[in-house]
Enzyme design. Structure first.
Site: not given
Ligand SMILES: Cc1cc2nc3c(=O)[nH]c(=O)nc-3n(C[C@H](O)[C@H](O)[C@H](O)COP(=O)(O)OP(=O)(O)OC[C@H]3O[C@@H](n4cnc5c(N)ncnc54)[C@H](O)[C@@H]3O)c2cc1C
Length: 317
Positions: A106, A143, A193, A196
């Site tokens: 970051k 990030d 990468r 969301k």
């Molecule tokens: C590798 C990585 C790097 C990232 N880097 C950044 C970054 O640099 N900047 C930034 O702003 N954000 C970052 N994020 C966070 C990202 O922006 C999201 O806030 C976070 O990943 C949650 O979004 P999601 O796509 O997993 O979906 P969500 O909308 O959180 O989840 C969607 C669905 O995924 C499943 N799910 C989610 N969590 C779980 C759980 N704990 N157990 C079981 N099922 C689950 C469920 O089915 C849920 O309905 C990163 C995420 C990842 C994975």
């Protein structure tokens, strides 16, 4: 009707900025077990141990030394040094060969917010980390933080890529601008990468409705998968993971031309399943003392995580 999870999410994102609550939670030893589900530990050895264990099950990793919003030059310097030490330790145990384990950084943790020449300080620190990564045979992903830093972070990315072309970018599907950014960055050799987005952002710049964010994610994925770059699909969302696979197949992408990414401790069985079927799965491993903001963002994303956390506070307190 009031959306309870949206209220909870907003409250937790606000808490993630609260110093008082932070002290309270960080000091409570009972919190530590709960934290360990999402954070590998506090030391370099903890992070290397977690990445080694993941490698044994065929998973790649990207390690993040936790710390953000640094307002102190010494702290920014210390963070940069921690990354250099980490990369040395990763290399010693063979984790960095062929980029199997890389690091996520970051810019705010290495000085981006410092008054005056924050941009230059962060760039210099990031350059040191990129050089250490290159020496170790691996690379760095920058990030992405809140929208006020997007332009500056992409500018730093451009500067770093002149010397270290494999430095990865992160784009956040909740921002209106991101589809266009995806098209710009979907060029040969460009690691991107797509996530969301994890910050509380205003309507003027970001989709507020989760269905709109998902639709944007798919549009962005289409742009990345159709392009010549290297997409990194960062999501736990089963529908988006499936769509990513279908788009990769449509564009005749080989398994080594893109990867999936998930966070440490989230959907570990799914992580293994994806790795076992021969696709690349990289796990984002956070470690360090500064886990509070990271943990609060994870709580905000998923009420079930919050319930888990609160239950642990109540039962062990
Ligand atoms: C590798 C990585 C790097 C990232 N880097 C950044 C970054 O640099 N900047 C930034 O702003 N954000 C970052 N994020 C966070 C990202 O922006 C999201 O806030 C976070 O990943 C949650 O979004 P999601 O796509 O997993 O979906 P969500 O909308 O959180 O989840 C969607 C669905 O995924 C499943 N799910 C989610 N969590 C779980 C759980 N704990 N157990 C079981 N099922 C689950 C469920 O089915 C849920 O309905 C990163 C995420 C990842 C994975």
């Amino acid at each position: 009707m009031v959306d309870a999870s949206a209220v909870l999410r907003q409250g937790l994102l606000q808490l993630s900025r609260s110093g008082q609550i932070r002290n309270l939670i960080e000091k409570a030893p009972l919190s530590r077990d709960v934290v360990r589900r999402f954070v590998a530990g506090e030391s370099t050895a903890d992070a290397v141990g977690a990445a080694t264990a993941l490698a044994q099950t065929g998973r790649l990793s990207t390690i993040d030394f936790l710390g953000e919003d640094t307002t102190d030059l010494d702290q920014a310097r210390a963070t940069s040094e921690a990354y250099v030490e980490l990369l040395g330790a990763m290399s010693e145990v063979g984790l960095t060969q062929g980029g199997r384990a890389e690091v996520s950084v970051k810019l705010s943790a290495v000085g981006q917010y410092l008054p005056g020449d924050g941009h230059k300080i962060a760039l210099d620190h990031a350059r040191e980390i990129c050089q250490a990564a290159a020496n170790a045979g691996t690379t760095v992903t920058l990030d992405m933080e809140d929208h006020t830093t997007t332009d500056a972070t992409l500018e730093t990315l451009r500067e770093l890529r002149q010397d270290f072309p494999s430095v990865g970018a992160v784009l956040q599907a909740y921002l209106h601008r991101t589809e266009a950014d995806c098209r710009d960055l979907a060029v040969a050799g460009s690691r991107v990468r797509l996530c969301k987005g994890a910050y509380k952002e205003p309507e003027s710049v970001a989709f507020q409705d989760s269905a709109e964010v998902d639709k944007s994610y798919v549009r962005c994925l289409k742009a990345l998968m159709a392009g010549d770059g290297y997409p990194m699909v960062a999501s736990h969302d089963p529908r988006l993971v499936e769509i990513a696979g279908a788009l990769a197949a449509r564009h005749h992408r080989k398994a080594d031309s893109f990867e999936y990414q998930m966070l440490y401790g989230i959907r570990p069985e799914e992580q293994k399943r994806i790795a076992d079927r021969g696709d690349q799965m990289r796990v984002y491993i956070p470690y360090g003392h500064e886990w509070y903001g990271y943990l609060m963002r994870r709580m905000a994303e998923r009420p079930a995580n919050t319930v888990f956390f609160l239950r642990a506070l109540a039962t062990k307190g």
